[in-house]
Enzyme design. Sequence first.
Site, PDB file in Angstrom:
ATOM      1  N   GLN A  25      -6.962  -1.052   4.950  1.00 42.31           N
ATOM      2  CA  GLN A  25      -7.657  -1.642   6.102  1.00 42.31           C
ATOM      3  C   GLN A  25      -9.093  -2.038   5.793  1.00 42.31           C
ATOM      4  O   GLN A  25      -9.820  -2.468   6.691  1.00 42.31           O
ATOM      5  CB  GLN A  25      -7.660  -0.630   7.262  1.00 42.31           C
ATOM      6  CG  GLN A  25      -6.295  -0.263   7.793  1.00 42.31           C
ATOM      7  CD  GLN A  25      -5.720  -1.313   8.730  1.00 42.31           C
ATOM      8  OE1 GLN A  25      -6.408  -2.244   9.150  1.00 42.31           O
ATOM      9  NE2 GLN A  25      -4.447  -1.177   9.062  1.00 42.31           N
ATOM     10  N   CYS A  74       3.736   2.716  11.876  1.00 37.81           N
ATOM     11  CA  CYS A  74       4.573   3.743  11.244  1.00 37.81           C
ATOM     12  C   CYS A  74       5.066   4.772  12.257  1.00 37.81           C
ATOM     13  O   CYS A  74       6.055   5.461  12.015  1.00 37.81           O
ATOM     14  CB  CYS A  74       3.802   4.447  10.123  1.00 37.81           C
ATOM     15  SG  CYS A  74       2.329   5.340  10.655  1.00 37.81           S
ATOM     16  N   THR A  76      10.501  -7.236 -12.293  1.00 33.84           N
ATOM     17  CA  THR A  76      10.073  -8.630 -12.402  1.00 33.84           C
ATOM     18  C   THR A  76       9.009  -8.926 -11.357  1.00 33.84           C
ATOM     19  O   THR A  76       9.193  -8.657 -10.165  1.00 33.84           O
ATOM     20  CB  THR A  76      11.265  -9.577 -12.197  1.00 33.84           C
ATOM     21  OG1 THR A  76      12.260  -9.275 -13.177  1.00 33.84           O
ATOM     22  CG2 THR A  76      10.840 -11.028 -12.322  1.00 33.84           C
ATOM     23  N   ASN A  79      -6.548   3.371  10.221  1.00 32.89           N
ATOM     24  CA  ASN A  79      -5.774   2.244  10.727  1.00 32.89           C
ATOM     25  C   ASN A  79      -5.600   2.237  12.237  1.00 32.89           C
ATOM     26  O   ASN A  79      -5.332   1.206  12.831  1.00 32.89           O
ATOM     27  CB  ASN A  79      -4.394   2.203  10.056  1.00 32.89           C
ATOM     28  CG  ASN A  79      -3.610   3.486  10.258  1.00 32.89           C
ATOM     29  OD1 ASN A  79      -4.109   4.576   9.960  1.00 32.89           O
ATOM     30  ND2 ASN A  79      -2.390   3.387  10.744  1.00 32.89           N
ATOM     31  N   ALA A  83       0.815  -1.213   0.000  1.00 37.58           N
ATOM     32  CA  ALA A  83       0.000   0.000   0.000  1.00 37.58           C
ATOM     33  C   ALA A  83       0.849   1.263   0.000  1.00 37.58           C
ATOM     34  O   ALA A  83       0.450   2.290  -0.571  1.00 37.58           O
ATOM     35  CB  ALA A  83      -0.944   0.000   1.195  1.00 37.58           C
ATOM     36  N   THR A  84       2.023   1.227   0.617  1.00 31.32           N
ATOM     37  CA  THR A  84       2.879   2.420   0.614  1.00 31.32           C
ATOM     38  C   THR A  84       3.281   2.785  -0.811  1.00 31.32           C
ATOM     39  O   THR A  84       3.176   3.955  -1.216  1.00 31.32           O
ATOM     40  CB  THR A  84       4.124   2.194   1.488  1.00 31.32           C
ATOM     41  OG1 THR A  84       3.731   2.074   2.858  1.00 31.32           O
ATOM     42  CG2 THR A  84       5.096   3.367   1.358  1.00 31.32           C
ATOM     43  N   SER A 108      -3.364  -3.748   0.033  1.00 30.17           N
ATOM     44  CA  SER A 108      -2.214  -4.450   0.591  1.00 30.17           C
ATOM     45  C   SER A 108      -2.627  -5.871   0.931  1.00 30.17           C
ATOM     46  O   SER A 108      -3.726  -6.109   1.433  1.00 30.17           O
ATOM     47  CB  SER A 108      -1.719  -3.733   1.852  1.00 30.17           C
ATOM     48  OG  SER A 108      -0.665  -4.450   2.454  1.00 30.17           O
ATOM     49  N   ALA A 109      -1.747  -6.837   0.674  1.00 28.63           N
ATOM     50  CA  ALA A 109      -2.069  -8.238   0.966  1.00 28.63           C
ATOM     51  C   ALA A 109      -1.941  -8.574   2.440  1.00 28.63           C
ATOM     52  O   ALA A 109      -2.716  -9.378   2.973  1.00 28.63           O
ATOM     53  CB  ALA A 109      -1.171  -9.158   0.140  1.00 28.63           C
ATOM     54  N   HIS A 110      -0.966  -7.979   3.125  1.00 27.82           N
ATOM     55  CA  HIS A 110      -0.670  -8.445   4.483  1.00 27.82           C
ATOM     56  C   HIS A 110      -1.666  -7.978   5.528  1.00 27.82           C
ATOM     57  O   HIS A 110      -1.585  -8.385   6.690  1.00 27.82           O
ATOM     58  CB  HIS A 110       0.765  -8.079   4.885  1.00 27.82           C
ATOM     59  CG  HIS A 110       0.948  -6.679   5.385  1.00 27.82           C
ATOM     60  ND1 HIS A 110       0.973  -6.360   6.728  1.00 27.82           N
ATOM     61  CD2 HIS A 110       1.137  -5.519   4.720  1.00 27.82           C
ATOM     62  CE1 HIS A 110       1.173  -5.063   6.864  1.00 27.82           C
ATOM     63  NE2 HIS A 110       1.279  -4.527   5.666  1.00 27.82           N
TER      64      HIS A 110
END
Length: 384
Positions: A183, A327, A243, A155, A76-77, A203-205
């Site tokens: 989120q 953060c 890649t 968040n 996301a960043t 974001s995946a995490h």
Amino acid sequence: MPSAPLYFDYAATTPVDDRVIETMLTCLGRQVNFGNPASSGHAYGQAACEVVEQARRQVAERVGANAEELVWTSGATESNNLAIKGIAQGLGQPGHLITSRLEHKAVLDTVSELERQGWAVTRLAPDAAGLIQPYAVQAALRADTRLVSLMAVNNELGTVTDFAAIGERVRAHGALLHVDAAQAVGKLLINLREMAVDLMSFSAHKVYGPKGIGALYVGARARELMRAQIHGGGHERGLRSGTLPTHQIVGMGSAFALAGQPGDSEHQRLEALAQRLREGLLALPGVRLNGCATQRIPHTLNLNIESAGFNSLALASELALSSTSACNSASNAASHVLLALGLNEQQARKSVRVSIGRFTTQAEVDTAIAVFGRVVGAASVALW
């Protein structure tokens, strides 16, 4: 880790779901899809490209987008940077940008960089409930406003921004809307085909996928203006070179496919757990909720502990939770979100974020309530 504290920091990151790990393993090792997705001249590259595009379709389906509107990023960043800087460069000259004081540093720091380049920036203050209201955005729009960047779900607070209503106002004005939705997936219904949103970061995490992979939705109005921030090969339709990490992308696709939606059984289970947790913690002396009590996701609570003797470190051996966002943790700074909400620095430092998720159990919630009760009670007694 037999003595590990119970995990109540799902807003910071989620553990990767075992089902996601299984899909990622199909792209690691010589006997599976290890090829470079850009190597279209042979079967290994073609197979890798096929699973990458399948994952793109899975993410797109979850958020109501077309697969070709999604660009893979490292998270996301990077998505926020690409959205904000990419549009700013495409416009060619500085204009006016609207954001809020509640945003993640990935947006705030990026906006500050544009400000140094000559952009005018309005940072909206939240209302008393900690919300950025559509009318506040409307009032801040100027003739030269080109971009608005706001998060869907805060968040730290768990509060929800009415970005659909904001989007209608922004689009009518002729500006673009970027939404940081890191989120939001699995917690809110998102259908980009029906929303006036031009850019959205994922974001995946945060949704039981791997770290290091994300995506940016680039709608038609934004596509013609977007400029790449990473060059070197013209991957991702020229918007993000490099890649592609096949295993991470496949993991993100799997995680988004498994993500729940409001109304399903898992969401109902979490709502019930969240209500139990919230009622138990707010019943303790001197504990109050930071942010709006109603316009929020159930998964995240931010609590101010008024007891002068309270120290969040006293919880750390038994509960893994946050006193601020990840953060801010590195700088040991008080939460800029809580300060924007009107708390003073001492109050901000005596606030904790408690967040639950897919693997949280009722027994863990009850234990957390008991631990808080013991620590808060001990802090109160210590004052006498």
